[in-house]
Design a protein around this motif. Structure first.
Motif, mmCIF file in Angstrom:
data_model
loop_
_atom_site.group_PDB
_atom_site.id
_atom_site.type_symbol
_atom_site.label_atom_id
_atom_site.label_comp_id
_atom_site.label_asym_id
_atom_site.label_seq_id
_atom_site.Cartn_x
_atom_site.Cartn_y
_atom_site.Cartn_z
ATOM 1 N N ALA B 259 13.981 12.485 -29.366
ATOM 2 C CA ALA B 259 13.336 12.621 -30.664
ATOM 3 C C ALA B 259 11.842 12.394 -30.473
ATOM 4 N N PHE B 260 11.051 13.280 -31.060
ATOM 5 C CA PHE B 260 9.605 13.164 -30.915
ATOM 6 C C PHE B 260 9.003 12.625 -32.207
ATOM 7 N N PHE B 261 8.282 11.521 -32.094
ATOM 8 C CA PHE B 261 7.647 10.876 -33.245
ATOM 9 C C PHE B 261 6.143 11.091 -33.159
ATOM 10 N N LEU B 262 5.493 11.178 -34.327
ATOM 11 C CA LEU B 262 4.047 11.370 -34.347
ATOM 12 C C LEU B 262 3.512 10.744 -35.626
ATOM 13 N N SER B 263 2.289 10.204 -35.565
ATOM 14 C CA SER B 263 1.777 9.589 -36.795
ATOM 15 C C SER B 263 0.737 10.456 -37.486
ATOM 16 N N GLU B 264 -0.085 11.201 -36.756
ATOM 17 C CA GLU B 264 -1.100 12.099 -37.328
ATOM 18 C C GLU B 264 -1.941 11.419 -38.404
ATOM 19 N N GLY B 265 -2.316 10.170 -38.145
ATOM 20 C CA GLY B 265 -3.208 9.474 -39.078
ATOM 21 C C GLY B 265 -2.494 8.738 -40.184
ATOM 22 N N GLY B 266 -1.367 9.236 -40.653
ATOM 23 C CA GLY B 266 -0.602 8.571 -41.708
ATOM 24 C C GLY B 266 0.534 7.767 -41.099
ATOM 25 N N PRO B 267 1.595 7.521 -41.889
ATOM 26 C CA PRO B 267 2.758 6.849 -41.325
ATOM 27 C C PRO B 267 3.433 7.727 -40.282
ATOM 28 N N GLY B 268 4.066 7.080 -39.292
ATOM 29 C CA GLY B 268 4.755 7.842 -38.261
ATOM 30 C C GLY B 268 5.969 8.548 -38.827
ATOM 31 N N HIS B 269 6.230 9.756 -38.342
ATOM 32 C CA HIS B 269 7.433 10.460 -38.776
ATOM 33 C C HIS B 269 7.987 11.244 -37.599
ATOM 34 N N MET B 270 9.215 11.744 -37.779
ATOM 35 C CA MET B 270 9.860 12.434 -36.685
ATOM 36 C C MET B 270 9.552 13.913 -36.772
ATOM 37 N N ILE B 271 9.011 14.488 -35.698
ATOM 38 C CA ILE B 271 8.686 15.913 -35.694
ATOM 39 C C ILE B 271 9.953 16.724 -35.458
ATOM 40 N N GLU B 272 10.691 16.360 -34.379
ATOM 41 C CA GLU B 272 11.959 17.044 -34.173
ATOM 42 C C GLU B 272 12.852 16.249 -33.248
ATOM 43 N N VAL B 273 14.150 16.568 -33.327
ATOM 44 C CA VAL B 273 15.114 15.968 -32.423
ATOM 45 C C VAL B 273 16.036 17.075 -31.945
ATOM 46 N N ALA B 274 16.341 17.037 -30.625
ATOM 47 C CA ALA B 274 17.215 18.073 -30.070
ATOM 48 C C ALA B 274 17.725 17.585 -28.728
ATOM 49 N N ARG B 275 18.553 18.396 -28.086
ATOM 50 C CA ARG B 275 18.952 18.064 -26.723
ATOM 51 C C ARG B 275 17.697 17.948 -25.861
ATOM 52 N N THR B 276 17.720 17.011 -24.929
ATOM 53 C CA THR B 276 16.530 16.740 -24.135
ATOM 54 C C THR B 276 16.050 18.002 -23.419
ATOM 55 N N SER B 277 17.005 18.784 -22.900
ATOM 56 C CA SER B 277 16.600 19.993 -22.172
ATOM 57 C C SER B 277 15.831 20.937 -23.093
ATOM 58 N N GLU B 278 16.251 21.021 -24.356
ATOM 59 C CA GLU B 278 15.549 21.902 -25.294
ATOM 60 C C GLU B 278 14.151 21.382 -25.600
ATOM 61 N N ILE B 279 14.056 20.054 -25.827
ATOM 62 C CA ILE B 279 12.749 19.482 -26.157
ATOM 63 C C ILE B 279 11.752 19.771 -25.043
#
Lengths: 349, 297
Positions: B259-279
């Motif tokens: 799962a990839f998390f990012l904050s982009e200045g605001g609160p952190g949120h999840m960008i996407e989650v997938a099988r590791t190979s796909e990510i």
């Protein structure tokens, strides 16, 4: 496989010539102290000490200046001041110990530890009577105060560091203020609040209550500082393993702080063992060994010393010095015991 | 008092927000995890989060995390520092609430039951959801053996054969051969990597169904890191593992899902989650691709 011919050396270590040079500086400084005192109006021990210090600082700085330059000279100059500070701190302690030993030893005999003063008066020859009642009394007082103040002190520290409740601020402030309470105030408080209205009689317990008031802030504050040093990681790890706060504190935080808590206890004992004012007011100071700390007058070393000095005869004053020596020895033994106990715990880690 | 009032207000606003966004996010999560079958859910090994938000004081640090953790899998949480990964896993086993000023919203469902529901025994939750910290933290007053079994004593659990459990946990943590002859010595003498494996063994002794790992290898050398990664792979057969890591190779090596998390200045949120190979090969989001290929963060 090649054989190395290198041998371990310490190029930074001092050589015999350096020790010789330092010794000669020392001797020259002593000599100049004598010369200066002889040819100037300065007199006495203070004159010797002052001129010796100035001469030693001057000589070492000069040598450093000539051999290594100005920064080294400054270094040597400051070094001698640092050494002076350390020596001046130790002088009073060594002097006290020396005086107590010198004046106390003539009064020490085996009978001191097997007899009490019930069959003797302070002005009797020193061979009559002894200190047994005072030694047992002091140990009783310390033990009682320890039993009452250590749990209270450590619980207070746990409230301040682990629970961090709403009243942490005021309690911390009050505990700090309490550590400044003069011992006579603690004594008068117990006298008016417990002894006169409730107990109505002198006893060891009354003295121990006053000593507890004096001891709690020392134990609480030292314990608090020790507990604050325990990393928060350990508390989190304990909680994450499914421990309640109480189990985590009891199984992980307190054992990790054990050596520090022992030190806190000993500092508390040292604070009260020689305390005199509340003892004079509350224990009644008997001359007979009193096995019951809860009723009847209880002798103690500070009381015995005070009483003997007041009696005034040469025998009585020798008794007082002997009592002082025993008191100092008891405190020294307690300290040494605590140091070895706590350092053993540290080494075990 | 003022601060408390603010926190409460935050919590309230968070809750209302969650309820409003929950239905849509639920369906999206379900479709994002087609691997997860109903039978797994029925086995009672599920961990799911629903609309997790987190605050420190007025600072909103984590927003609306919906994540299902497949039983018996390793999920890696990646993302730049400060994007709320650690805060997120600390909300899962309720360690978040120890930080003064902390607040949260949302649900953490363990076997379908919310761990934040009233009347839940927090200590039981933490027994089921174990945790390994960033810095190795063996208990200094205990021996190696006592450290491993400390969870049983802390939680006052009874076990029939302590020696078997001790050996089993140390073997599973990959530490047994190194310490079997000195179980009575103190843990402080071990190397950093050994201490961390000791902490893993300690977490295993209470038999958790979920193990949270907060950057478990960030203080360790590459050799110790590989040992711990082996351990994680072996453990994943029997438990659900969530690992926070800054090491992309580590995420690729040990995890089934990322799962990839990012904050982009605001609160952190999840960008996407997938099988590791796909990510790592064909992420759906451009930001994920930029991050895993090292173009930012």
């Amino acid at each position: 496989m090649t054989h190395s011919t290198a041998v371990p050396t310490k190029p930074w270590a001092k050589k015999p010539i350096d020790y010789l040079r330092n010794l000669s500086f020392f001797l020259v400084a002593i000599l100049s102290a004598y010369v200066v005192v002889a040819i100037t109006p300065m007199k006495g021990k203070l004159g010797y000490a002052f001129t010796f210090f100035v001469a030693y600082a001057f000589i070492t700085s000069l040598f450093a200046l000539v051999s290594l330059g100005i920064p080294a000279a400054k270094d040597a100059f400051i070094k001698s001041f640092v050494a002076l500070g350390a020596v001046m701190t130790v002088i009073p302690i060594v002097s006290i110990l020396g005086t107590v030993l010198k004046n106390g030893l003539p009064g020490i005999h085996l009978g001191l530890f097997t007899h009490d003063m019930s069959m003797a008066t302070p002005t009797d020859p020193i061979e009559n009577g002894g200190l047994l009642h005072a030694i047992t009394g002091t140990l009783t007082l310390v033990l009682l105060a320890l039993i009452m103040s250590v749990p209270l002190g450590i619980l207070t520290a746990l409230y301040l560091t682990e629970i961090r409740g709403k009243f942490s601020g005021p309690i911390r402030f009050l505990v700090q203020a309490m550590s400044g309470v003069p011992s006579i105030v603690a004594g008068l408080f117990i006298l008016s609040a417990v002894l006169y209205p409730i107990a109505k009689n002198y006893s060891g317990l009354m003295g121990a209550l006053a000593l507890t008031i004096l001891m709690i802030p020392t134990v609480a504050r030292t314990s608090e500082e020790v507990l604050l040093l325990i990393p928060n990681d350990l508390r989190e790890a304990g909680t994450a393993l499914g421990g309640t706060q109480w189990r985590t504190v009891a199984m992980i935080v307190l054992p990790a702080a054990r050596s520090g808590l022992i030190t806190a206890m000993i500092l508390g004992v040292a604070r009260i063992a020689g305390e005199t004012a509340p003892i004079l007011l509350l224990t009644g100071g008997g001359d007979k060994v009193n096995p019951n700390a809860f009723s009847g007058p209880l002798g103690s070393l500070p009381y015995y010393i005070w009483k003997s000095f007041n009696a005034g005869s040469p025998e009585a004053i020798t008794r007082a010095w002997a009592g002082l020596l025993v008191l100092v020895l008891i405190i020294l033994i307690l300290f040494t015991l605590a140091r070895t106990l706590s350092s053993r715990n540290v080494a075990r880690r | 008092m003022n601060l408390n009032a603010n926190e409460n207000a935050n919590q309230e606003s968070g809750k209302t927000m969650t309820t409003s966004v929950q239905p849509s996010s639920l369906s999206s999560v379900a479709s994002a995890n087609p691997q997860r079958t109903e039978s797994q859910r029925a086995q009672g090994t599920g961990l799911e989060t629903r609309g997790i938000h987190a605050w420190f004081g007025k600072n909103h640090v984590l927003s609306d995390i919906n994540l299902d953790f497949t039983a018996g899998s390793v999920t890696a949480l990646i993302g730049p520092s400060g994007c709320g990964k650690s805060t997120f896993i600390r909300t899962i086993n309720r360690m978040h609430e120890f930080i003064p000023g902390a607040a949260m919203a949302g649900e953490v469902l363990l076997d379908g039951k919310d761990v934040y529901a009233p009347g839940v025994d927090v200590t039981k939750i933490r027994l089921q959801i174990g945790m390994v910290f960033q810095k190795p933290n063996p208990f200094p007053s205990m021996t190696i053996g006592e450290n491993v079994l400390s969870g049983l004593k802390l939680a006052q659990l009874k076990v029939d054969n302590k020696d078997d459990l001790l050996e089993e946990c140390l073997i599973r943590a990959g530490l047994w051969t190194e310490v079997k002859d000195r179980l009575d010595t103190h843990g402080g003498a071990l190397s950093g990597g050994q201490q961390q494996r000791l902490c893993i063994a300690r977490a295993l002794a209470v038999r958790p169904q979920v193990l949270l790992m907060d950057e478990p290898c960030s203080a360790l050398d590459p050799g110790s890191t590989l040992r711990i990664e082996d351990t994680i792979r072996e453990l994943s057969d029997t438990m659900t593992i969530v690992i926070v890591t800054h090491n992309m190779q580590q995420a690729a090596r040990v995890s089934d899902y990322t799962a990839f998390f990012l904050s982009e200045g605001g609160p952190g949120h999840m960008i996407e989650v997938a099988r590791t190979s796909e990510i790592f090969s064909q992420p759906k989001d451009q930001r994920t691709e930029n991050y895993v290929t090292g173009r930012f963060g």
